[in-house]
Scaffold this motif. Structure first.
Motif, PDB file in Angstrom:
ATOM      1  N   VAL A   1      51.221  21.030  39.260  1.00  0.00           N
ATOM      2  CA  VAL A   1      52.384  21.883  39.473  1.00  0.00           C
ATOM      3  C   VAL A   1      52.810  21.873  40.945  1.00  0.00           C
ATOM      4  N   SER A   2      54.083  21.570  41.169  1.00  0.00           N
ATOM      5  CA  SER A   2      54.662  21.642  42.509  1.00  0.00           C
ATOM      6  C   SER A   2      55.337  23.000  42.690  1.00  0.00           C
ATOM      7  N   TYR A   3      55.153  23.589  43.856  1.00  0.00           N
ATOM      8  CA  TYR A   3      55.752  24.891  44.132  1.00  0.00           C
ATOM      9  C   TYR A   3      56.071  24.983  45.618  1.00  0.00           C
ATOM     10  N   ASP A   4      56.874  25.968  45.982  1.00  0.00           N
ATOM     11  CA  ASP A   4      57.246  26.174  47.381  1.00  0.00           C
ATOM     12  C   ASP A   4      56.427  27.318  47.973  1.00  0.00           C
ATOM     13  N   LEU A   5      55.841  27.050  49.130  1.00  0.00           N
ATOM     14  CA  LEU A   5      55.041  28.037  49.851  1.00  0.00           C
ATOM     15  C   LEU A   5      55.799  28.469  51.098  1.00  0.00           C
ATOM     16  N   TYR A   6      56.000  29.764  51.250  1.00  0.00           N
ATOM     17  CA  TYR A   6      56.716  30.287  52.415  1.00  0.00           C
ATOM     18  C   TYR A   6      55.834  30.171  53.650  1.00  0.00           C
ATOM     19  N   ALA A   7      56.281  29.386  54.615  1.00  0.00           N
ATOM     20  CA  ALA A   7      55.518  29.161  55.841  1.00  0.00           C
ATOM     21  C   ALA A   7      56.480  29.115  57.013  1.00  0.00           C
TER      22      ALA A   7
END
Length: 387
Positions: free
Chosen positions: A91-97
């Motif tokens: 699973v690809s997801y976006d991480l807030y960084a």
């Protein structure tokens, strides 16, 4: 209870995709003809609806990796209820960084008097070591506020003298280097002066500049680089930090760019990450299983290694490139033989695999017709065994 580990890796943005307009519909269309609880291995990228509707989040990203590990199973259960035990979802997801670009600015050119004040730089009126720059900054700007950017013009000697303009950002008591462009580099990107005329121009040209700047370096995917550029403007107040207006015509800005493995783009404060999940008796959990398919070279390795021990089956698989799984055949590969054969290949491709590493290995078999079969192995006490 089974022990599960997770594998977290940064991947190239957009590298994983599923054909079609609706990835959930596409995958389920492939599965709907089968009964519930079937096995599948697939890639999936979370959509905005997954974040905001299924998970009821305010933003289409996660704040932490732990959040992703906790919440993604809900998405998988909602979207793919038909999938059962041993299924794998990458699973690809976006991480807030976030990386802040906000700063106050000081523009300064190192003078002859500045070089003369330091015995290490006085003789040649240049810096020849990065530590000399930081020593100078600490001395010249000892009490600047947090997130003050010093746009510093200086001479640096590294085989030859070169006038540089780089940024140095004060963050929590430390100086952070911010790459700037030299006058020659502004010329190389098509500018008549050592600045850009518009922000759009800078954002269009800087990714090309970075690609050329680091073309001989190994840059990891998801590397974020802060870059300082000069923009021509006539509306600048207190650019030099002295409390008064200034007649300077350029202002320095910071912008962050991220590398996806082939190009740079403006960083939007999210990293594209992947996390693999395995279905354990109907429950999705972070999992370290590696999906692998046999190659022709793997077949040749098994055939030659086991030719003496299993002459008929080993010779047969080497010739036909498929494992005979018919129990009445003289060339039959039993489950135990298959695990042994796959273990030989895994020791070859991953000789230093850690304890509890798991693989889902797909091979070509013949059971009356040619098809695929997947075997699940785990490294236990140094040996590959069936899960």
């Amino acid at each position: 209870m089974k022990k599960f580990n997770y594998l977290l890796t940064a991947i190239t943005i957009g590298a994983m995709s599923i054909v079609g307009c609706d990835p959930v519909e596409d995958i389920n269309d492939q599965l709907e003809a089968n009964e519930a609880g079937i096995f599948d291995v697939f890639d999936y990228t979370l959509t905005e609806d997954d974040y905001k509707e299924t998970l009821e989040l305010d933003y289409a990203n996660f704040n932490t990796v732990d959040d992703a590990k906790t919440l993604i199973p809900t998405v998988l259960n909602t979207n793919f209820p038909v999938l059962g035990d041993a299924s794998l979802a990458n699973v690809s997801y976006d991480l807030y960084a976030p990386v802040s670009t906000e700063s106050s600015l000081i523009v300064y050119t190192v003078s002859t008097a500045d070089y003369d004040a330091n015995p290490d730089t006085a003789q040649y009126n240049n810096f020849d070591d990065e530590e000399q720059i930081y020593t100078f900054l600490d001395s010249k700007f000892p009490n600047v506020a947090n997130r003050t950017l010093v746009s510093l013009t200086y001479v640096f000697y590294n085989g030859s003298s070169q006038t540089l303009n780089n940024g140095f950002l004060r963050v929590n008591g430390e100086w952070q280097f911010v790459l700037g462009l030299t006058s020659a580099e502004y010329t190389a990107v098509g500018q008549g002066f050592a600045n850009f005329n518009t922000e759009d121009e800078a954002l269009r040209k800087l990714p090309i500049f970075l690609l050329d700047k680091f073309k001989y370096e190994e840059i990891a995917v998801n590397t974020v680089k802060s870059t300082m550029y000069k923009l021509y403007t006539t509306d600048v107040d207190d650019i030099d930090g002295d409390g008064s207006k200034t007649d300077r015509a350029t202002y320095s800005y910071i912008v962050n760019f991220i590398y996806d493995g082939s190009s740079w783009s403006e960083y939007n404060n999210t990293l594209r990450m992947t996390l693999q999940f395995g279905n354990d008796s109907g429950v999705w959990v972070p999992d370290n299983t590696v999906a692998y398919s046999f190659t022709q070279g793997d077949i040749a390795l098994v055939s030659s290694t086991l030719l003496t021990k299993y002459p008929g089956p080993a010779d047969n698989v080497g010739f036909f490139k498929s494992f005979d799984r018919r129990s009445g055949s003289s060339n039959y590969w039993s489950d135990d033989m298959m695990i042994e054969a796959i273990g030989i290949v895994l020791d070859s491709i991953n000789p230093n695999a850690e304890e509890d590493q798991k693989y889902a290995v797909t091979v070509v078999i013949y059971n009356g017709s040619t098809t695929n079969e997947t075997f699940f192995l785990i490294k236990t006490d140094g040996a590959w065994v069936a899960q």
